[in-house]
Design an enzyme around this catalytic site. Sequence first.
Site, short mmCIF file in Angstrom:
data_model
loop_
_atom_site.label_atom_id
_atom_site.label_comp_id
_atom_site.label_asym_id
_atom_site.label_seq_id
_atom_site.Cartn_x
_atom_site.Cartn_y
_atom_site.Cartn_z
N CYS A 286 -43.43 11.83 5.53
CA CYS A 286 -42.82 11.98 4.20
C CYS A 286 -43.88 12.31 3.15
O CYS A 286 -43.60 12.28 1.96
CB CYS A 286 -42.02 10.73 3.82
SG CYS A 286 -42.98 9.23 3.96
N ASP B 89 -43.57 8.12 12.79
CA ASP B 89 -42.84 8.37 11.53
C ASP B 89 -43.32 7.35 10.51
O ASP B 89 -42.57 6.47 10.09
CB ASP B 89 -41.33 8.23 11.81
CG ASP B 89 -40.49 8.56 10.59
OD1 ASP B 89 -41.06 8.98 9.56
OD2 ASP B 89 -39.26 8.40 10.67
N1 SAH Z 1 -38.38 6.13 12.21
C1 SAH Z 1 -37.54 5.32 11.37
C2 SAH Z 1 -38.30 4.60 10.23
C3 SAH Z 1 -39.32 5.40 9.48
S1 SAH Z 1 -39.90 4.69 7.95
C4 SAH Z 1 -36.40 6.11 10.84
O1 SAH Z 1 -36.40 7.34 10.87
O2 SAH Z 1 -35.43 5.52 10.35
C5 SAH Z 1 -41.37 3.94 8.37
C6 SAH Z 1 -41.20 2.60 9.04
O3 SAH Z 1 -42.51 2.13 9.35
C7 SAH Z 1 -40.56 1.51 8.20
O4 SAH Z 1 -39.48 0.97 8.92
C8 SAH Z 1 -41.68 0.48 8.01
O5 SAH Z 1 -41.20 -0.85 7.99
C9 SAH Z 1 -42.54 0.71 9.22
N2 SAH Z 1 -43.97 0.35 9.14
C10 SAH Z 1 -44.78 0.35 8.06
N3 SAH Z 1 -46.04 0.07 8.41
C11 SAH Z 1 -46.04 -0.12 9.75
C12 SAH Z 1 -47.06 -0.40 10.70
N4 SAH Z 1 -48.32 -0.56 10.33
N5 SAH Z 1 -46.71 -0.49 11.99
C13 SAH Z 1 -45.42 -0.32 12.39
N6 SAH Z 1 -44.42 -0.04 11.53
C14 SAH Z 1 -44.72 0.07 10.23
#
Ligand code: SAH
Length: 513
Positions: free
Chosen positions: A468, A441
């Site tokens: 998204c 996600d």
């Molecule tokens: N699955 C969760 C969050 C999705 S939003 C939900 O539905 O609530 C995307 C998330 O990815 C955010 O929390 C952001 O901090 C994280 N993120 C961004 N880049 C990342 C990366 N390179 N590795 C791991 N997480 C990351």
Amino acid sequence: MTYEKGDILTIDITDMGINGEGIGKINGYTLFVKDAVIGDKVRVSIMKAKKSYAYAHLDEVIEASQDRVKPLCPKAKACGGCQLQALDYKAQLSYKQSKVRNDLIRIGGFDPEYATSVLKPIVGMENPIRYRGKSQFPIGRDREGHIVTGFYAGHSHNIIPIDDCVIGAEEYAQIMDKVAEHMRRYDIAPYDEASGTGLIRHVLVRKGYNTGELMVCLILNRGPSYDGMYITGQGELIRSLSSVENMTSVSVNLNRSRDNVIMGEQTHTIWGKECIEDCLRISADITDDDSCTLSDFSKDIDAGCGIDRLDREITYEISPRSFYQVNPIQTEKLYSLALKYAGLTGSETVWDLYCGIGTISLFLAGAAGHVFGVEIVPEAIEDAKRNAAKNGIDNADFYVGKAEDIAVNEDAAGNSSEALIDMSSDTDKIILPKPDVIVVDPPRKGCDTALIDTMLRVEPKRIVYVSCDPATLSRDLKLLCDGGYTLSEATPVDMFPHTVHVETVVLLSRKDA
Ligand code: SAH
């Protein structure tokens, strides 16, 4: 035929672009017209002309489209938040459906008939207002020097004053009034981007949709040290904010940076709790596989002869900086689909990458053997661990790290619940047991190619991709399908009514599985 700046034309709007702008063609020449909607006949004047296309100003709607409606918000045209308020909600949904389909074809390289067959109808909202569980309001001054709060105009940092945002919670207006009033009374300067001076930059407000709990976080141009009392009359401001019904948490966040990132690293609670709580409820048909074993959650699952249905409520603690889906009503529908696509039977090892505060992971855990959540923001992982404990879930583990840095432990048994952390390199590498299912996600930029390579190498039976941005989703789907996966199903979900944004959840299955 080409046109030039100042030319005035009458055109029919036949399409809409990725930013919600109307598109019309005249003699093979394309015109992009902000605020025009599909079906309008409009008079426009060209503002900026290129060889084959131009940006034009909407001078007059000569014949309004049957899908044109009066925007719910009087500021909708100026505000950069909502781009589609002048379009009837049903037409907004079909615009988003075709946006996803077009990207699958244009960027993903899928055959148009195939794209149509795998794409399910978009899941819309019954009542598409007041859905935002989080808003971040910038604070500044208008031309006369008065303090204003609202939202940025499209593609700029000019603040459009908004009294009551119709997609936000009702309480947000009251909270913003109280902050602005306090700043006026004590002559507290808002942050000024040009000079880097002033105190209050943004105000973040959150509301737990199912609990009603409210949070305010004032983002201050201060730090890195914290002296506890940056705001003149802080006690009075706290009294005023805490008098709002259901106020649960008031905090300050310190951000001295000169860039556009809204929040800094440090958050200090100045009243109430550190987090607010919300809960999500999911009722999902998961699988009709009857060879499965039930996990510990079987008591909560209305199962016939396997885990067919997951019917469960999970409570989350959400801190100011953690990501939490902004539209909880639609999130329940989105996660139900993600769970159904995961096709879990109670024994699988699942990776939930970009897991935030463990929102999807904790539902997955109810139908899996073990879930490993990975997320880059440390506070979110702390929240995820707390949330797992709070909900009595012991088959989900959470790690701080980059999804693209994950390695696989080839030796671990498939159902191992052990992850290893390799501290030998600069960035800690998380080494996870081989997964049966991967859920990703990512933020708008999609998955890093290093992660795509990892997914192709570890060959999970299924990949569930929650996205998204249909453009980066389609780019990544192309790579995954070239690498041995089939795009089995995709469902757009309208998480952001009245904006151009659309969420999509996709199931990819291994061709040889
Ligand atoms: N699955 C969760 C969050 C999705 S939003 C939900 O539905 O609530 C995307 C998330 O990815 C955010 O929390 C952001 O901090 C994280 N993120 C961004 N880049 C990342 C990366 N390179 N590795 C791991 N997480 C990351």
